[in-house]
Motif scaffolding. Sequence first.
Motif, short mmCIF file in Angstrom:
data_model
loop_
_atom_site.label_atom_id
_atom_site.label_comp_id
_atom_site.label_asym_id
_atom_site.label_seq_id
_atom_site.Cartn_x
_atom_site.Cartn_y
_atom_site.Cartn_z
N ASP A 64 0.81 -1.22 0.00
CA ASP A 64 0.00 0.00 0.00
C ASP A 64 0.84 1.27 0.00
O ASP A 64 0.49 2.27 0.61
CB ASP A 64 -0.95 -0.01 1.19
CG ASP A 64 -0.25 -0.36 2.50
OD1 ASP A 64 0.98 -0.20 2.59
OD2 ASP A 64 -0.94 -0.83 3.43
N GLY A 65 1.99 1.22 -0.66
CA GLY A 65 2.79 2.42 -0.84
C GLY A 65 3.57 2.86 0.38
O GLY A 65 4.01 4.01 0.45
N GLY A 66 3.75 1.97 1.35
CA GLY A 66 4.58 2.29 2.51
C GLY A 66 3.83 2.44 3.81
O GLY A 66 4.44 2.80 4.83
N VAL A 67 2.54 2.16 3.82
CA VAL A 67 1.76 2.26 5.06
C VAL A 67 2.01 1.04 5.94
O VAL A 67 2.33 1.16 7.13
CB VAL A 67 0.25 2.42 4.77
CG1 VAL A 67 -0.54 2.46 6.07
CG2 VAL A 67 0.02 3.67 3.94
N THR A 68 1.85 -0.15 5.37
CA THR A 68 2.11 -1.39 6.09
C THR A 68 3.24 -2.14 5.38
O THR A 68 3.40 -2.04 4.16
CB THR A 68 0.86 -2.27 6.17
OG1 THR A 68 0.43 -2.62 4.84
CG2 THR A 68 -0.26 -1.55 6.89
N TRP A 69 3.98 -2.91 6.16
CA TRP A 69 5.17 -3.57 5.64
C TRP A 69 5.22 -5.02 6.08
O TRP A 69 4.81 -5.36 7.19
CB TRP A 69 6.44 -2.86 6.11
CG TRP A 69 6.61 -1.50 5.52
CD1 TRP A 69 6.11 -0.31 5.99
CD2 TRP A 69 7.32 -1.18 4.32
NE1 TRP A 69 6.46 0.72 5.16
CE2 TRP A 69 7.22 0.22 4.13
CE3 TRP A 69 8.05 -1.93 3.40
CZ2 TRP A 69 7.80 0.87 3.05
CZ3 TRP A 69 8.64 -1.29 2.33
CH2 TRP A 69 8.53 0.11 2.16
N ASP A 70 5.77 -5.87 5.20
CA ASP A 70 5.99 -7.28 5.49
C ASP A 70 7.47 -7.58 5.32
O ASP A 70 8.02 -7.45 4.21
CB ASP A 70 5.17 -8.17 4.54
CG ASP A 70 3.67 -7.96 4.70
OD1 ASP A 70 3.19 -8.00 5.85
OD2 ASP A 70 3.01 -7.72 3.67
N LEU A 71 8.12 -7.99 6.40
CA LEU A 71 9.53 -8.38 6.35
C LEU A 71 9.63 -9.75 5.69
O LEU A 71 9.01 -10.72 6.14
CB LEU A 71 10.13 -8.42 7.75
CG LEU A 71 11.57 -8.91 7.86
CD1 LEU A 71 12.52 -8.00 7.08
CD2 LEU A 71 11.99 -9.01 9.32
N GLN A 72 10.40 -9.84 4.62
CA GLN A 72 10.62 -11.11 3.93
C GLN A 72 11.81 -11.81 4.58
O GLN A 72 12.94 -11.76 4.08
CB GLN A 72 10.86 -10.86 2.44
CG GLN A 72 9.79 -10.03 1.76
CD GLN A 72 8.43 -10.69 1.82
OE1 GLN A 72 8.26 -11.85 1.47
NE2 GLN A 72 7.43 -9.93 2.29
N SER A 73 11.55 -12.46 5.70
CA SER A 73 12.62 -12.96 6.55
C SER A 73 13.44 -14.07 5.92
O SER A 73 14.56 -14.35 6.36
CB SER A 73 12.04 -13.44 7.89
OG SER A 73 11.07 -14.45 7.67
N ASP A 74 12.91 -14.72 4.88
CA ASP A 74 13.64 -15.79 4.22
C ASP A 74 14.32 -15.35 2.94
O ASP A 74 14.85 -16.18 2.19
CB ASP A 74 12.70 -16.96 3.93
CG ASP A 74 11.53 -16.57 3.02
OD1 ASP A 74 11.26 -15.35 2.91
OD2 ASP A 74 10.90 -17.46 2.45
N VAL A 75 14.32 -14.04 2.64
CA VAL A 75 14.87 -13.52 1.39
C VAL A 75 16.17 -12.77 1.68
O VAL A 75 16.21 -11.89 2.54
CB VAL A 75 13.88 -12.59 0.67
CG1 VAL A 75 14.51 -11.96 -0.56
CG2 VAL A 75 12.61 -13.36 0.30
N ASP A 76 17.22 -13.13 0.96
CA ASP A 76 18.46 -12.37 0.96
C ASP A 76 18.61 -11.78 -0.44
O ASP A 76 18.82 -12.51 -1.41
CB ASP A 76 19.65 -13.28 1.29
CG ASP A 76 20.95 -12.51 1.47
OD1 ASP A 76 21.02 -11.34 1.05
OD2 ASP A 76 21.90 -13.08 2.03
N ALA A 77 18.49 -10.46 -0.55
CA ALA A 77 18.56 -9.82 -1.86
C ALA A 77 19.95 -9.92 -2.47
O ALA A 77 20.10 -9.80 -3.69
CB ALA A 77 18.14 -8.35 -1.74
N LEU A 78 20.97 -10.12 -1.63
CA LEU A 78 22.35 -10.18 -2.12
C LEU A 78 23.04 -11.42 -1.52
O LEU A 78 23.92 -11.31 -0.67
CB LEU A 78 23.10 -8.90 -1.73
CG LEU A 78 24.48 -8.68 -2.33
CD1 LEU A 78 24.41 -8.44 -3.83
CD2 LEU A 78 25.19 -7.52 -1.63
N PRO A 79 22.67 -12.61 -1.96
CA PRO A 79 23.27 -13.81 -1.38
C PRO A 79 24.76 -13.93 -1.64
O PRO A 79 25.49 -14.56 -0.87
CB PRO A 79 22.49 -14.96 -2.04
CG PRO A 79 21.92 -14.37 -3.29
CD PRO A 79 21.63 -12.93 -2.96
N ASN A 80 25.25 -13.32 -2.72
CA ASN A 80 26.67 -13.29 -3.05
C ASN A 80 27.13 -11.84 -3.01
O ASN A 80 26.71 -11.02 -3.83
CB ASN A 80 26.90 -13.89 -4.44
CG ASN A 80 28.33 -13.75 -4.91
OD1 ASN A 80 29.24 -13.46 -4.13
ND2 ASN A 80 28.55 -13.94 -6.21
#
Length: 317
Positions: A64-80
Amino acid sequence: MPSFGRTFFALTSLAALRLTWATVSGPVISANFPDPAILVTSEGTYAFATSSGNINIQVATSPDGGVTWDLQSDVDALPNVGSWATANSTWAPDVIDRGDGTFVMYYAAWSTSQSTHCVAAATSISPVGPYTPESYPIACQTSGGGAIDPAGFQDTNGTRYIVYKVDGSSLGGGGPCGNANGEYSTPIMLQEMEADGVTPTGEPVQILDRGQFDGPLIEAPALILHNGTYVLFFSSNCYNTDLYDISYATAPSISGPYTKASSPLLVTGDDGLTAPGGATPRPDGGFMVFHATVNTNPLIRYMYTATTTWNETIVST
């Protein structure tokens, strides 16, 4: 989700930017999520943060454009993090949309050869990654203590830049975060980039350094253009003390000279916050993400947001 608001202002020397007021909300991520950056695309809104545990770059999404947020705890955007770098010491990312189907992440990681942090770039076709690092860092500034806190910017003529901090406070000098004796410089640098956003061109230019009210350092730069004025957000004082803050400076041209606002935008005590810092605004300056301390030992910093409005006259509460 607790939320609260406050009106505040900070005068600058430029009439075009006489003040800012903001409504602060949060915490919007109740987990350790320091040095957050925000990316808004047609597909969604994303936030990225410093490493935590075995995750090099954390990711959160907002429907919703920054009102509520969900932490993607299993995602590493930069694994290497790159062959030149060590994992799990990856700081203060920023992500830009290059406009050609590619996203560019800027980050700082520990260089095994330089024994300092260096700033670098990685690319992905997805906002959440995985990002593929470039073969070499953009800048290390080894003699100055390293390079950290990179953030991207594109000027109206299409030229791309990054800003970053030379980490002089890492060289010593005592105190809670180094440089208590003021021996070392901690300047903010401006580096022009090629159109690909990953290749530096020319030499970096210093655009700001700490002053008498900044304590031992300034850091966490983020640059936007607002109503024809360049606005450089930054934090000053030690990140692990209550003196940490969110400030800004303005300039008529990208290379400066930059004039600091007469008072910080957010300090400890505002809206019940402790040590607010590491702010990243949207490019339009109307919204920002930042962190604030919720625990000191171990140090834990949650993410908050602020909706900002720029006006021509002074407003007070």
